[in-house]
Design a protein around this motif. Structure first.
Motif, PDB file in Angstrom:
ATOM      1  N   ARG A 413      37.322  -3.550  30.954  1.00  0.00           N
ATOM      2  CA  ARG A 413      36.746  -3.388  29.620  1.00  0.00           C
ATOM      3  C   ARG A 413      35.339  -2.803  29.746  1.00  0.00           C
ATOM      4  NH1 ARG A 413      39.991  -6.244  26.062  1.00  0.00           N
ATOM      5  NH2 ARG A 413      41.315  -7.864  27.008  1.00  0.00           N
ATOM      6  N   PRO A 414      35.230  -1.485  29.769  1.00  0.00           N
ATOM      7  CA  PRO A 414      33.911  -0.860  29.932  1.00  0.00           C
ATOM      8  C   PRO A 414      32.980  -1.075  28.741  1.00  0.00           C
ATOM      9  CG  PRO A 414      35.595   0.802  29.503  1.00  0.00           C
ATOM     10  CD  PRO A 414      36.315  -0.485  29.729  1.00  0.00           C
ATOM     11  N   GLN A 415      33.526  -1.397  27.580  1.00  0.00           N
ATOM     12  CA  GLN A 415      32.705  -1.644  26.401  1.00  0.00           C
ATOM     13  C   GLN A 415      33.148  -2.927  25.725  1.00  0.00           C
ATOM     14  OE1 GLN A 415      31.269   1.509  23.564  1.00  0.00           O
ATOM     15  NE2 GLN A 415      32.748   0.550  22.194  1.00  0.00           N
ATOM     16  N   HIS A 416      32.175  -3.732  25.330  1.00  0.00           N
ATOM     17  CA  HIS A 416      32.451  -4.999  24.658  1.00  0.00           C
ATOM     18  C   HIS A 416      31.917  -4.965  23.233  1.00  0.00           C
ATOM     19  CE1 HIS A 416      33.061  -7.830  28.353  1.00  0.00           C
ATOM     20  NE2 HIS A 416      33.620  -6.647  28.538  1.00  0.00           N
ATOM     21  N   ASP A 417      32.596  -5.684  22.352  1.00  0.00           N
ATOM     22  CA  ASP A 417      32.085  -5.897  21.002  1.00  0.00           C
ATOM     23  C   ASP A 417      31.064  -7.035  21.016  1.00  0.00           C
ATOM     24  OD1 ASP A 417      33.737  -3.937  19.939  1.00  0.00           O
ATOM     25  OD2 ASP A 417      35.368  -5.351  19.553  1.00  0.00           O
ATOM     26  N   VAL A 418      30.117  -6.955  20.117  1.00  0.00           N
ATOM     27  CA  VAL A 418      29.127  -8.015  19.940  1.00  0.00           C
ATOM     28  C   VAL A 418      29.357  -8.645  18.564  1.00  0.00           C
ATOM     29  CG1 VAL A 418      26.676  -8.602  19.802  1.00  0.00           C
ATOM     30  CG2 VAL A 418      27.450  -6.823  21.379  1.00  0.00           C
ATOM     31  N   ASP A 446      30.888 -18.853  23.457  1.00  0.00           N
ATOM     32  CA  ASP A 446      31.856 -17.912  24.011  1.00  0.00           C
ATOM     33  C   ASP A 446      32.484 -18.547  25.254  1.00  0.00           C
ATOM     34  OD1 ASP A 446      33.368 -15.766  24.792  1.00  0.00           O
ATOM     35  OD2 ASP A 446      31.733 -14.305  24.703  1.00  0.00           O
ATOM     36  N   SER A 447      33.743 -18.933  25.137  1.00  0.00           N
ATOM     37  CA  SER A 447      34.426 -19.569  26.268  1.00  0.00           C
ATOM     38  C   SER A 447      35.157 -18.569  27.159  1.00  0.00           C
ATOM     39  CB  SER A 447      35.429 -20.607  25.746  1.00  0.00           C
ATOM     40  OG  SER A 447      36.413 -19.985  24.938  1.00  0.00           O
ATOM     41  N   ASN A 448      35.218 -17.312  26.740  1.00  0.00           N
ATOM     42  CA  ASN A 448      35.887 -16.285  27.538  1.00  0.00           C
ATOM     43  C   ASN A 448      35.031 -15.026  27.527  1.00  0.00           C
ATOM     44  OD1 ASN A 448      37.532 -14.477  28.848  1.00  0.00           O
ATOM     45  ND2 ASN A 448      39.326 -14.820  27.562  1.00  0.00           N
ATOM     46  N   THR A 449      34.258 -14.842  28.558  1.00  0.00           N
ATOM     47  CA  THR A 449      33.351 -13.699  28.619  1.00  0.00           C
ATOM     48  C   THR A 449      34.048 -12.419  29.049  1.00  0.00           C
ATOM     49  OG1 THR A 449      32.752 -14.279  30.906  1.00  0.00           O
ATOM     50  CG2 THR A 449      31.398 -15.191  29.139  1.00  0.00           C
ATOM     51  N   ASP A 451      37.016 -11.239  27.561  1.00  0.00           N
ATOM     52  CA  ASP A 451      38.015 -10.812  26.580  1.00  0.00           C
ATOM     53  C   ASP A 451      37.571  -9.629  25.736  1.00  0.00           C
ATOM     54  OD1 ASP A 451      36.076 -11.960  25.047  1.00  0.00           O
ATOM     55  OD2 ASP A 451      37.388 -13.359  23.991  1.00  0.00           O
ATOM     56  N   GLY A 452      36.425  -9.029  26.092  1.00  0.00           N
ATOM     57  CA  GLY A 452      35.978  -7.841  25.382  1.00  0.00           C
ATOM     58  C   GLY A 452      35.107  -8.116  24.183  1.00  0.00           C
ATOM     59  N   ALA A 453      34.743  -9.364  23.924  1.00  0.00           N
ATOM     60  CA  ALA A 453      33.865  -9.718  22.817  1.00  0.00           C
ATOM     61  C   ALA A 453      32.793 -10.683  23.298  1.00  0.00           C
ATOM     62  CB  ALA A 453      34.659 -10.345  21.665  1.00  0.00           C
TER      63      ALA A 453
END
Length: 622
Positions: A413-418, A446-449, A451-453
């Motif tokens: 995932r090269p880009q994540h949502d904020v 955030d329990s899953n860093t 997952d792209g978000a």
């Protein structure tokens, strides 16, 4: 997206800092014995809007014998020696930490007024002779640009004693399993000087000096924290920091400001200028931007509706530092209705585009670290007198951050949502001898860093909640996680985004209840008691373990599903001695104990021992 704040020594800026210090000393030498002040003891620098904690106004009126300050035209305040009347509601501290910088009051952003002919002895009248008219015009011009110089400051000294904090480690790094710091002493000196030319022009500068440890043990293996307390840096180049230096023009249509300026909005959850009083602990950080700002009241100076526009090159804030090649540009729009004190309602909108340096260059290539987000921040406060003679105060700030980033990219995932949320609400009462306030706050977790978000939100470190849980335990556990993630012994290159893991004392991924009471049994004495209960808003997951070890654990290897962060009890006793010329001496003790919750259990399920902290504190304000 985590929050990070750095205070490095920018190469080549030391002569500039010393020049500012010399200027401030010169200002002080020329200042009158009792300095004229703007706002509540410090010129209101923050261009975008007003805002203060519900309890902060308590600092504005000190106990008997303190200075009484009142607004005298837009943005100006004359200090008075008059004692507060017996029936006046007194403020919380009896001189504690000379009244804080309250940010930009609404009145401070109004256009410069012209005195009315009825009230102005220098007004031009039809019955004046030519000589009288000429003399009146010259006197008006001299008054309009009459210089006024002020210098004020604060020195604090702290000696701290704390039980050790357990931390995770990896055998190859050789790092200990504890923080390693039980005794240390630190100091801090802040000077702020202001030159006003009537109600039209002003110039202001502020600097921190000799800031840092002066003795004691160093922390171990938490070097990724912004202030790791790992060296006696008070007297080397790292102990000085230019906070702001800007000029202001109060024109007939509004206020223009340009230069290095602090930034503050509302309760300071997102934008915080690092000058706000807190019930426990000390402010340290503060946002600074190279900013051009225009603020005006479109309905006229008598209509308390203010609009502010600003363009920023971020000098330093929790996630960018210009001196480290982190270039962040911001467009700011703020609007609020109210006087900035008893009744205020406003909105603050920011668009931020950040590009971090890669291989010594700032470019827009695929390999760059980028952050593009919108911030919407709403703020409201209301204060009114109660029948018993006290004051009731309520305040709220809530913010949503949304956008995209590659700061935390991975191969998949090269880009994540904020997508982050944070808010806080306060309610309380100020009385003549007792004040009590209650605050509830929330930051998304955030329990899953992976997952792209990026959902973990962090409040600004200077919105301080207590002495131990957030400023010490969570701060050092997240700093150790970041240090391991960036360790050369464990990986060939640092994990992307790991520099954002340290919370540096801000509330992160948690909800809390905070209640404090301040008692003034004597005019020179404050007794303050408080408690904090906190719970994580998601599973407590160490991002380093989740990415590098492909397993979800808390920061000590324990079960991440346990969310109880624990209960903290704090107390303080402070004595203040008022001296002539606006000088105050403070001395006292504060401390607390944290009863950790199961969120800090280790891999064996063992509960963390209670953590205690005690401090001897002294200081001078002037």
């Amino acid at each position: 997206m985590g929050q990070r704040y750095c205070r490095p020594t920018v190469p080549g800026d030391r002569p500039f800092r010393f020049a500012l210090v010399l200027a401030l000393v010169a200002v002080g030498a020329a200042a009158p014995a009792r300095a004229q002040r703007t706002g509540a003891g410090s010129p209101a620098p923050s261009g975008e809007a007003p805002g203060r904690t519900a309890g902060e106004r308590a600092d504005e009126s000190l106990a008997e014998g303190a200075e009484a300050e009142s607004i005298d035209g837009p943005g100006t305040t004359e200090a008075s020696d008059a004692e507060a009347p017996d029936d006046e509601v007194q403020g919380v501290p009896t001189g504690e930490a000379e009244p804080p910088n309250l940010g930009a009051e609404a009145a401070d952003l109004a256009p410069a007024p012209e005195p009315s002919a009825e009230d102005d002895p220098l007004a031009i009248r039809d019955d004046m002779s030519d000589a009288e008219r000429t003399a009146a015009l010259e006197a008006q011009r001299d008054r309009r640009y009459a210089p006024k110089i002020s210098l004020h400051g604060e020195y604090r000294l702290r000696a701290s004693f704390m039980s050790d904090i357990p931390l995770q480690t990896q055998e190859r790094t050789g790092l200990p399993t504890e923080l390693g710091q039980n005794v240390w002493a630190n100091q801090w000196l802040r000077l702020t000087g202001r030159l006003e030319l009537g109600h039209v022009f002003a110039f202001e500068g502020s600097v921190d000096l000799a800031d840092g440890m002066i003795g004691g043990q160093d922390t171990q293996g938490v070097g990724e924290a912004d202030l790791p307390r790992d060296g006696e840096r008070a007297f080397d180049g790292r102990g000085g920091d230019l906070r702001w230096l800007y000029g202001e023009w109060r024109s007939p249509i509004g206020v223009f400001r340009a230069g290095l300026q602090p930034s503050h909005w509302g309760l300071g959850l997102v934008a915080n200028d690092g000058s706000r009083w807190s019930p426990f602990g000390d402010y340290r950080y503060g946002n600074s931007n190279l900013r051009f700002m225009f603020a005006t009241r479109p309905g006229g100076e008598d209509v308390p509706f203010t609009i502010a526009l600003a363009g920023d090159l971020v000098y330093r804030d929790p996630i960018a530092d210009l001196g480290e090649g982190e270039r962040a540009l911001q467009a700011v729009l703020a609007a609020f209705y109210g006087d900035g004190r008893e009744k205020t309602l406003g909105a603050y909108v920011v668009y931020r585009a950040q590009r971090n340096e890669v291989d010594g260059l700032v470019t827009d290539s695929f390999a760059d670290d980028t952050l593009d987000v919108w911030v919407l921040d709403l703020f409201a406060q209301w204060e009114w007198e109660d029948p018993a003679g006290g004051e009731i105060a309520v305040a709220f700030e809530g913010a949503h951050i949304r956008g995209t980033t590659t700061l935390t990219r991975s191969v998949e995932r090269p880009q994540h949502d904020v997508r982050q949320w944070l808010w806080a609400a306060q309610v309380g009462r100020r009385g003549k001898k007792v004040d009590g306030f209650f605050e509830v706050g929330y930051t998304s977790g955030d329990s899953n860093t992976e997952d792209g978000a990026q959902r973990r939100a962090t409040m600004h470190p200077d919105h301080r909640i207590g002495l131990i849980l957030f400023p010490e335990v969570m701060a050092w556990q997240t700093a150790r996680s970041a240090t391991l993630a960036r360790s050369a012994e464990l990986s060939g290159r640092p994990s992307p985004g790991s520099q954002l893991l340290p919370t540096n004392g801000g509330v992160s991924g948690a909800t809390y209840l905070f209640n404090w009471w301040d008692f003034r049994p004597l005019d020179f004495m404050n007794v303050r008691l408080g408690w904090i209960w906190a719970r994580a808003t998601s599973d407590v997951v160490d991002p380093y373990q989740q990415r590098s070890q492909s397993r979800s654990t808390n920061y000590l290897g324990g079960d991440p599903r346990a969310r109880d962060l624990g209960l903290e009890l704090d107390a303080m006793v402070l004595f203040t001695k008022k001296l002539p010329y606006g000088v105050s001496l403070q001395a006292g003790l504060d401390g607390g104990v944290l009863l950790p919750g199961h969120a800090f259990d280790d891999a064996a399920g063992e509960r963390m021992d209670p953590i205690w902290l005690g401090r001897i504190r002294g200081g001078v304000t002037f």
